[in-house]
Design a protein around this motif. Structure first.
Motif, PDB file in Angstrom:
ATOM      1  N   LEU A  31      21.661  37.008 -16.962  1.00  0.00           N
ATOM      2  CA  LEU A  31      23.088  36.786 -16.724  1.00  0.00           C
ATOM      3  C   LEU A  31      23.378  36.681 -15.226  1.00  0.00           C
ATOM      4  N   ILE A  32      22.816  37.588 -14.426  1.00  0.00           N
ATOM      5  CA  ILE A  32      23.049  37.550 -12.980  1.00  0.00           C
ATOM      6  C   ILE A  32      22.308  36.379 -12.349  1.00  0.00           C
ATOM      7  N   LYS A  33      21.128  36.064 -12.854  1.00  0.00           N
ATOM      8  CA  LYS A  33      20.350  34.937 -12.323  1.00  0.00           C
ATOM      9  C   LYS A  33      21.113  33.618 -12.478  1.00  0.00           C
ATOM     10  N   ALA A  34      21.928  33.508 -13.539  1.00  0.00           N
ATOM     11  CA  ALA A  34      22.707  32.283 -13.773  1.00  0.00           C
ATOM     12  C   ALA A  34      23.699  32.018 -12.644  1.00  0.00           C
ATOM     13  N   MET A  35      23.983  33.049 -11.821  1.00  0.00           N
ATOM     14  CA  MET A  35      24.907  32.885 -10.709  1.00  0.00           C
ATOM     15  C   MET A  35      24.264  32.180  -9.511  1.00  0.00           C
ATOM     16  N   THR A  36      22.963  31.875  -9.602  1.00  0.00           N
ATOM     17  CA  THR A  36      22.282  31.192  -8.504  1.00  0.00           C
ATOM     18  C   THR A  36      22.904  29.823  -8.233  1.00  0.00           C
ATOM     19  N   THR A  37      23.211  29.077  -9.295  1.00  0.00           N
ATOM     20  CA  THR A  37      23.770  27.730  -9.107  1.00  0.00           C
ATOM     21  C   THR A  37      25.116  27.757  -8.377  1.00  0.00           C
ATOM     22  N   PRO A  38      26.118  28.551  -8.826  1.00  0.00           N
ATOM     23  CA  PRO A  38      27.369  28.590  -8.057  1.00  0.00           C
ATOM     24  C   PRO A  38      27.173  29.136  -6.638  1.00  0.00           C
ATOM     25  N   CYS A  39      26.216  30.048  -6.462  1.00  0.00           N
ATOM     26  CA  CYS A  39      25.948  30.587  -5.119  1.00  0.00           C
ATOM     27  C   CYS A  39      25.438  29.480  -4.194  1.00  0.00           C
ATOM     28  N   ILE A  40      24.562  28.619  -4.709  1.00  0.00           N
ATOM     29  CA  ILE A  40      24.050  27.492  -3.925  1.00  0.00           C
ATOM     30  C   ILE A  40      25.177  26.532  -3.561  1.00  0.00           C
ATOM     31  N   ILE A  41      26.066  26.277  -4.523  1.00  0.00           N
ATOM     32  CA  ILE A  41      27.200  25.384  -4.265  1.00  0.00           C
ATOM     33  C   ILE A  41      28.078  25.940  -3.150  1.00  0.00           C
ATOM     34  N   VAL A  42      28.333  27.252  -3.175  1.00  0.00           N
ATOM     35  CA  VAL A  42      29.142  27.885  -2.118  1.00  0.00           C
ATOM     36  C   VAL A  42      28.443  27.771  -0.770  1.00  0.00           C
TER      37      VAL A  42
END
Length: 312
Positions: free
Chosen positions: A100-111
C-alpha cells in the motif's frame, strides 16, 4: 534526434516484465529452500551485473564513458538506501502495508519531477493514479497494520526509491550516456557500498550470507538469479532513460498484478474476491495510462502546422 521506436520500447518493457517476475519467483525459491538473505543476494546480483557489463564492453556492445565519481556516488547511495529501507519495511510491516505504501512511489515521482524538474503531467495521466491506488488498496487492506517504525521505514523507502528512479533518468541526460554506460559505473559502486551494509543487517552469526554452505542447487539458483538480475537492471535503466520514471512505475504495477497471478498458479497462493477485484482495477488503471500516453505520443508527432491548426 528521435527517440526509440514503439516496437523497441514494447520489447524492452516485455523483457523487463518477464525478467522481473522470473527473479521474484527465483528469489522466493532461494529464500524458501536455502534461506539465503536478501541484501547478500542483491550484492551478488550487482556483482554479476558488473561482470556482464564488462563482458559486453569487451564485445564492443558499448563503449564506457568516464563519469565523475562524486556525482555518481549519490545515485549508488540512493540505491543502497532503497535496498536497506525496503528490507527494513518488509521486516516490520505486513505485506499489505508494504504494498500500500509502495504504491505511493508513482505520485511521489510526479511531485518531485513537477517541483524540481519543471515537468508537466496532464490531468488524464494523473487521474490514472486513482484506479491504481484503489486497486492496490482492495488488494492489501485485509493485511494492513500500523507499526509506527515500520511505516517510517516504508515512507523513507518510497522517498529514496523515487529520488533514485528520477536520477536514473536525469543522469543519463545530464551525462549524455546510455543505460549501459551509466549502469557500468553504478553497479560496481553499489556492490561496494552494499559490502559495508551487509554486516549490519545480515550479521554472519545470524545469517551465513556469502559464507553460506553452498550446494550445487544453491549455486545454480543464485547464479541464475544473478543473470536474470542483469537483465532486470539493464532494462530498468533503459526504460527510465528512454521513457520516464512514471512509465517504469506503471510497468511495476503490471508486474505486481502478474506476480500475484504467478503466485496463485505456481505457489498455490489464495486470492479472495476483493484481491481479484483489486487486481482488475489496478490493471485497468495501467491500461488507461498506456492509452493516454499513446494519445499524447500521437499528438506530439503531428506536423507543426497540424498542431497549430488543432490548437485554434
Amino acid at each position: 534526434m528521435t527517440g526509440p521506436s514503439r516496437t523497441r520500447v514494447s520489447i524492452c518493457l516485455a523483457l523487463n516484465i518477464i525478467s522481473s517476475i522470473t527473479i521474484v519467483i527465483l528469489n522466493k525459491w532461494i529464500f524458501t529452500n536455502y534461506g539465503f538473505p536478501n541484501t547478500s543476494l542483491t550484492f551478488i546480483h550487482f556483482c554479476v551485473t558488473s561482470i556482464g557489463l564488462h563482458i559486453s564492453k569487451e564485445l564492443n556492445i558499448f563503449q564506457p564513458k568516464s563519469l565523475p565519481f562524486l556525482q555518481m556516488l549519490p545515485l549508488a547511495l540512493t540505491f543502497c538506501g532503497f535496498v536497506v529501507f525496503t528490507n527494513l519495511s518488509l521486516g516490520l510491516n505486513s505485506v499489505g502495508t508494504y504494498q500500500l505504501i509502495k504504491a505511493m512511489t508513482t505520485p511521489c515521482i510526479i511531485v518531485i519531477q513537477t517541483v524540481f524538474y519543471a515537468k508537466q503531467f496532464s490531468f488524464k495521466i494523473i487521474s490514472t493514479l486513482i484506479p491504481i491506488s484503489i486497486g492496490v488498496l482492495f488488494n492489501s487492506y485485509h493485511d494492513v497494520n500500523f507499526n509506527p517504525l515500520g511505516i517510517l521505514f516504508a515512507t523513507l523507502g518510497v522517498l529514496v526509491t523515487s529520488v533514485y528512479q528520477v536520477w536514473v533518468g536525469s543522469k543519463q541526460s545530464e551525462f549524455q550516456v546510455n543505460s549501459m554506460q551509466l549502469l557500468y559505473y553504478q553497479a560496481p559502486l553499489s556492490a561496494l557500498l552494499l559490502m559495508f551494509v551487509i554486516p549490519f543487517f545480515e550479521p554472519p552469526w545470524r545469517y551465513h550470507g556469502l559464507l553460506y554452505n553452498w550446494s550445487l542447487g544453491a549455486l545454480v539458483c543464485v547464479f541464475l538469479s544473478g543473470v536474470v538480475a542483469f537483465s532486470v537492471n539493464l532494462t530498468i535503466f533503459w526504460i527510465i532513460g528512454n521513457t520516464s520514471p512514471v512509465t517504469y512505475n506503471m510497468v511495476g504495477h503490471t508486474k505486481f498484478c502478474l506476480t500475484l497471478i504467478a503466485g496463485l498458479i505456481l505457489f498455490k497462493e489464495s486470492m479472495n474476491f476483493h484481491q481479484g477485484l483489486g487486481l482488475l482495477i489496478t490493471f485497468g488503471g495501467v491500461l488507461l495510462y498506456t492509452h493516454f500516453k499513446l494519445e499524447e505520443g500521437k499528438s506530439n508527432t503531428l506536423p507543426i502546422t497540424q498542431q497549430t491548426i488543432d490548437k485554434r
